[in-house]
Design an enzyme around this catalytic site. Structure first.
Site: not given
Length: 662
Positions: A49, A379-380, A248
């Site tokens: 990331e 993603n989350e 993120c």
């Protein structure tokens, strides 16, 4: 010494008392001929990331910050130290950012007026300085438009912290129209905090843009490529996959600033710079100079995956901004552009040169497909909004590309209401791979080595996509260290991942890397500065598991039961049918050494093998820039007598025993 004593007293309650551990002897059984399940080649991999200056200022070897003057403050990173006034009451020179509206991606350039070439220069500070090495070659490029031929020469220099010149070259700008120029120069000394100084011969006006410096010695010697030393550590891990670009960063604080892969391909100078979301994420760790040039874009990510032998795993926005920030949603009726991005990405990776996006890939230098097999949706994210959007993506992707495996998400935590809901709904949808994340204490990792023992073997497969033991607490916490307790606790947990290879198909530590002076999140697997990169103890744990994952899972038991922390021992076993080896992984989390006997039943084994040990006596030990291999594997020859391997496992140790099958 006092700290060591305190640490051992505290850990005594968590791990085992020294007296009890000292007397412990354990006998284990491994049946070499009985395969439990095949281990996926993707079992252990990497998660990248763009956080902690991991891309610009890190893996991407560009040395000039804000090379095209596209930051929100166009002259950020650039200094004008000598704008003194002459006797004619004129400044010696001035740099002025100009916005060219007809260019929608690279909108700014810098117009420089030079009144006194003896007293004017512009200086770029780099990414917390520029790391240059004595006798190394550096390639400079820039665009210039020399109005009326006013400037006779552009002098480019590296200067050290004392402003001494430590490398120099020059360019003669020959056109009053935009033209590309390049030159090479050699550093005369090693300097971690060099800067780039640009001065001019002549007076008048000149326009500059895309001022860039790269080391010639990049990974695979690619022009304007990646930092060789960092990629080498990734390559050495033999990773099964590379997940990118996050994290993120995929989501964005708002949908407008989400990561859009189409903006990261094509000509580098046409890729639109944007603020990195980690620029303002944490009030205590503000980094106003953190932007994304996208010089490291999706083409480069796919190329890197190929270089290091890893399966690419791109993650795309599902039309939901980060739920920790705005949580902005793209209405279901307006989701088509997001879905089309996913379909177009598959075409970019796998399409023939006669397809629109396959042609883009080919024109960038890679006619052969990248063989994409996995793609992540979100993603989350969590809750009904995510499940609703996931269904739309799944239907569209499977309709056009039925062989692509889709990775879904279970939210940011390994338990709780959001997790339970997500897993329940994804099971109903027969989801293929569910991504789980956990940032927890070292104790949690030791206690959860059995996490997947009772997962449904017929349910979704698991991608342990982000995990790391936290010595302090999650987030920008300087107390989060890459210490030895965290590393061996992760190793204990990883034996549980490997033992459950029927369910767990991929796993990766996170985050991958951080700049020593520009990090937002800790701990991280690799730490780097402008001259050096080090592998943490956690890195060596990941490398040992990844490089020794094997092809077939075997059982390793004590009295018929898996070793999951009994007497502070953890174990897993595999065989590798390619190298014809049996590989046993043993983690001792006790305060003292333990004697272990492994009864190896089945195939006959060679009498000589290899024992790899990773250990440290101090729970708080770390690798540092001054002691980069303080905790690193020690390899020795192992002699097997009969069918039973006798081992003495040091306190706080990770051990790999490798024996050839005859």
């Amino acid at each position: 010494m006092k700290n060591n004593i305190i640490a051992k007293i505290v850990l005594g309650g968590l791990l085992v008392s020294g007296i009890h551990g000292f007397a412990q002897k354990t006998t284990l059984e491994v049946n070499i001929d009985k395969t439990v399940t095949k281990i996926k080649p993707t079992m252990f991999g990497l998660f990248f990331e763009d956080i902690n200056f991991a891309a610009d200022g890190g893996l991407y070897a560009e040395m000039v910050k804000n090379r095209s003057f596209e930051f929100d403050k166009p002259l950020m990173g650039w200094d004008q130290p000598n704008t003194k006034r002459s006797s004619l009451n004129k400044q010696s020179g001035v740099a002025t950012p100009i916005k060219e509206l007809k260019n929608k991606t690279n909108t700014n350039f810098c117009r420089i007026l030079i009144n006194d070439p003896q007293g004017y220069a512009i200086i770029n500070e780099g990414f917390r300085g520029m790391g240059v090495k004595k006798d190394a070659k550096y390639n400079l490029s820039l665009k210039a438009a020399n109005h009326d031929g006013a400037i006779k020469k552009i002098i480019i220099q590296f200067i050290d912290k004392d402003k001494n010149v430590i490398g120099e070259t020059n360019i003669v700008p020959t056109s009053d129209e935009w033209k590309n120029y390049s030159a090479q120069f050699v550093a005369t000394q090693t300097e971690a905090k060099a800067k780039l100084k640009i001065t001019f011969e002549g007076t008048g006006t000149i326009d500059l843009d895309m001022i860039s410096v790269f080391p010639e010695d990049t990974w695979k010697n690619r022009k304007n490529g990646l930092r060789k030393d960092i990629v080498q550590l990734l390559y050495d891990m033999k990773p099964g996959f590379l997940r990118f670009p996050g994290g993120c960063i995929v989501e964005g604080r708002t949908l407008a600033d989400r990561y859009q892969w189409k903006n990261s391909v094509g000509n580098v100078e046409d890729r639109k710079t944007m603020m990195n979301r980690w620029n303002v994420e944490f009030p205590s760790k503000q980094t106003p100079d953190y932007f994304q040039s996208f010089g490291l874009g999706f083409y480069e990510y796919f190329q890197l995956s190929e270089d290091i032998g890893a399966t690419p795993l791109p993650i795309l926005s599902c039309g939901m901004a980060c739920q920790y920030n705005t949580g902005e949603l793209a209405p279901i009726a307006e989701l088509d552009p997001y879905v089309q991005d996913a379909l177009d990405l598959i075409e970019f990776a796998n399409g023939g040169v006669d397809t629109p996006w396959g042609k883009v890939r080919s024109d960038m230098g890679h006619p052969k497909p990248f063989n994409l097999k996995l793609i992540g949706v979100g993603n989350e994210q969590w809750g009904p909004d995510y499940i609703e959007r996931y269904k739309v993506f799944e239907k569209a992707i499977k309709s056009k590309y039925p062989n692509i495996t889709i990775v879904s998400g279970s939210g940011p935590s390994p338990d709780g209401e959001f997790f339970d809901y997500g897993m329940q709904e994804l099971k109903k949808l027969n989801a293929e791979l569910v991504d789980e994340h956990y940032y927890k204490s070292p104790q949690w990792f030791r206690e959860n080595a059995t996490r997947y023992d009772n997962y449904d073997r017929k349910g979704p497969k698991i991608f342990a996509g982000e995990y790391a033991a936290q010595s302090g607490s999650s987030g920008p916490n300087p107390r989060n260290k890459n210490n030895w307790e965290c590393a061996f606790s992760e190793a204990a947990f990883m034996t549980g991942l490997e033992r459950n290879a029927e369910v767990v198909n991929l796993c990766s530590y996170a985050p991958l890397m951080a700049h020593e002076e520009a990090w937002q999140w800790a701990p991280d697997m690799l730490w780097f500065n402008n001259l050096q990169v080090i592998g943490t103890a956690n890195y060596y744990v990941q490398k040992l598991f990844s490089a020794n994952k094997g092809t077939d899972l075997l059982t390793i038991t004590k009295d018929g039961k898996a070793l999951t922390g009994q007497n502070n021992l953890y174990a897993s076993a595999v065989k590798d049918m390619n190298t014809k080896e049996v590989i046993v992984k043993l983690v001792n989390t006790a305060t003292t050494a333990q004697e272990v006997t492994i009864d190896l039943k089945g195939s006959k084994l060679a009498s000589k093998g290899t024992l790899i040990t990773l250990t440290s006596p101090d729970l708080q030990d770390e690798n540092t820039f001054t002691e980069p291999t303080k905790i690193s594997p020690i390899e020795s020859e192992y002699k097997l007598k009969g069918e039973k391997a006798q081992l003495s496992l040091p306190a706080y140790s990770v051990n790999i025993l490798k024996l050839k099958m005859e």
